[in-house]
Design an enzyme around this catalytic site. Structure first.
Site, PDB file in Angstrom:
ATOM      1  N   GLU A   1     -10.317  25.915  -8.543  1.00 54.90           N
ATOM      2  CA  GLU A   1     -11.342  26.210  -9.561  1.00 54.90           C
ATOM      3  C   GLU A   1     -12.629  26.738  -8.946  1.00 54.90           C
ATOM      4  OE1 GLU A   1     -14.019  23.409 -11.122  1.00 54.90           O
ATOM      5  OE2 GLU A   1     -12.919  21.668 -10.363  1.00 54.90           O
TER       6      GLU A   1
ATOM      7  N   LYS B   1     -14.786  10.650 -11.151  1.00 55.63           N
ATOM      8  CA  LYS B   1     -15.965   9.881 -10.746  1.00 55.63           C
ATOM      9  C   LYS B   1     -16.279   8.837 -11.800  1.00 55.63           C
ATOM     10  CE  LYS B   1     -18.484  13.138  -7.898  1.00 55.63           C
ATOM     11  NZ  LYS B   1     -18.191  14.536  -8.195  1.00 55.63           N
TER      12      LYS B   1
HETATM   13  N1  PSU Z   1     -16.102  16.304 -11.601  1.00 57.03           N
HETATM   14  C1  PSU Z   1     -16.330  16.374 -10.270  1.00 57.03           C
HETATM   15  N2  PSU Z   1     -16.662  17.585  -9.724  1.00 57.03           N
HETATM   16  C2  PSU Z   1     -16.746  18.722 -10.482  1.00 57.03           C
HETATM   17  C3  PSU Z   1     -16.476  18.622 -11.887  1.00 57.03           C
HETATM   18  C4  PSU Z   1     -16.167  17.401 -12.397  1.00 57.03           C
HETATM   19  O1  PSU Z   1     -16.256  15.359  -9.582  1.00 57.03           O
HETATM   20  O2  PSU Z   1     -17.061  19.797  -9.944  1.00 57.03           O
HETATM   21  C5  PSU Z   1     -16.527  19.867 -12.726  1.00 57.03           C
HETATM   22  C6  PSU Z   1     -15.109  20.415 -12.912  1.00 57.03           C
HETATM   23  O3  PSU Z   1     -15.175  21.833 -12.965  1.00 57.03           O
HETATM   24  C7  PSU Z   1     -14.725  19.860 -14.271  1.00 57.03           C
HETATM   25  C8  PSU Z   1     -16.050  19.949 -14.989  1.00 57.03           C
HETATM   26  O4  PSU Z   1     -13.726  20.593 -14.936  1.00 57.03           O
HETATM   27  O5  PSU Z   1     -17.001  19.538 -14.041  1.00 57.03           O
HETATM   28  C9  PSU Z   1     -16.081  19.063 -16.227  1.00 57.03           C
HETATM   29  O6  PSU Z   1     -17.217  19.357 -16.968  1.00 57.03           O
HETATM   30  P1  PSU Z   1     -17.367  18.749 -18.438  1.00 57.03           P
HETATM   31  O7  PSU Z   1     -17.482  17.264 -18.248  1.00 57.03           O
HETATM   32  O8  PSU Z   1     -18.621  19.358 -18.986  1.00 57.03           O
HETATM   33  O9  PSU Z   1     -16.130  19.149 -19.197  1.00 57.03           O
END
Ligand code: PSU
Ligand code: MN
Length: 310
Positions: free
Chosen positions: A29, A164
């Site tokens: 990603e 996390k």
């Molecule tokens: N969690 C992590 N590192 C990240 C992300 C999440 O530990 O870089 C990023 C990923 O790209 C994940 C996104 O898909 O955040 C999720 O964002 P949201 O909670 O807004 O859907």
């Protein structure tokens, strides 16, 4: 660039050849590059992850939107640009894709958007750091990452270090269960919590080999089940952080987000950045180590999957 399957999709020639020859390909990603780590470590890590995938016999395919095109497989210059521009690059989840493409803009794809684009290209294995999930306090905020809905409907296995604990891990597992998404622990019975190797929550299935994971993937999809799979790979012990330190940083970051009224798509990048800052450089080293570890497992799974799927 060759076009496979879709007129809006540009598959890098190396990736297109690998797919045509049924070689192992691992999707990666780009939100983790633009929004997940500081420059220049983000660029160095992205390139190192690609090298790690190659060293383990698979072809890396980093996914992003570049000038209105869905790109599967980036050049070093593309990765450098996404990393340098950082938070200026729009964070693109599922609902954002049409708007960024239609406007001819560039964007960094989340787990959800990367899965969708990988599946369009015919890629079944994806490595990242952590997935999004159900946020703490979701009963009030309704903040549930679109990553979970994507896992419910897109047949890609996501190799990650769990999630996390800025998230509510218990509710995240409940949500995945409801939507028929299995959570596999690689050589562990417990859901890893990203910086730490485990949490108090059991995984659905423990599998100790890449071949076992590939067999489960193949069986799930052969049954016509369209969900993805979470393959949770604990951070290597040498790189794990003490739980108390992580918990303290997360508590502070959540408090700050609440005080500052941060919500919506800004919530996760804000929390990640604050946890990184509050744990100093150590959490970045842990983050890099676990992403590389996931790239290795994803490569092995992709190789085994190709052996079965042919
Ligand atoms: N969690 C992590 N590192 C990240 C992300 C999440 O530990 O870089 C990023 C990923 O790209 C994940 C996104 O898909 O955040 C999720 O964002 P949201 O909670 O807004 O859907
Ligand atoms: Mn959200």
């Amino acid at each position: 660039m060759l076009q496979l399957h879709h007129p809006l999709l540009d598959v890098h020639p190396e990736v297109a050849t690998a797919l045509a020859e049924r070689q192992a390909v691992v999707a990666l990603e780009s939100t983790i590059i633009s929004h997940g780590m500081p420059y220049p470590q983000n660029v160095a890590t992205a390139l190192q992850v690609e090298a790690e995938v190659r060293a383990h016999g698979a072809v890396p395919a980093t996914v992003a939107i570049v000038d209105g095109r869905l790109r599967v497989g980036l050049s070093t210059a593309d990765i450098e640009r996404l990393g340098q521009q950082g938070a200026e690059v729009p964070k693109v989840s599922r609902r954002d894709i049409p708007f960024i493409v239609a406007a001819g803009h560039s964007g960094a794809t989340t787990v959800a958007a990367t899965m969708l684009i990988a599946a369009l290209a015919g890629i079944r294995v994806f490595a990242t750091g952590g997935i999004g999930g159900v946020h703490r306090g979701a009963a009030q905020s309704f903040d549930v990452s679109a990553d979970l809905q994507e896992l419910a409907q897109t047949p890609v296995a996501v190799v990650c270090a769990g999630a996390k604990s800025i998230l509510d891990l218990r509710l995240t597992l409940e949500y995945l269960e409801t939507h028929g998404v299995p959570v596999v622990g690689y050589r562990t019975d417990w859901l890893p919590a990203f910086f730490t190797a485990d949490s108090e929550f059991p995984v659905d299935y423990r599998l100790d080999t890449a071949a076992g994971i590939a067999r489960a993937m193949h069986t799930q999809w052969a049954l016509g089940m369209r969900a993805g799979m979470v393959v949770a790979n604990p951070v290597p012990a040498a790189h794990a952080l003490p739980r108390e330190r992580v918990d303290a940083a997360i508590a502070t970051a959540l408090y700050e987000a609440d005080q500052q009224g941060i919500g919506g798509k800004a919530a996760t990048p804000f929390l990640l950045a604050r946890v990184n800052a509050l744990t100093g450089g150590d959490s970045l080293l842990t983050n890099i180590a676990l992403v590389l570890n996931n790239a290795r497992l994803a490569s092995a799974v992709a190789l085994q999957f190709q052996l079965i799927a042919g």
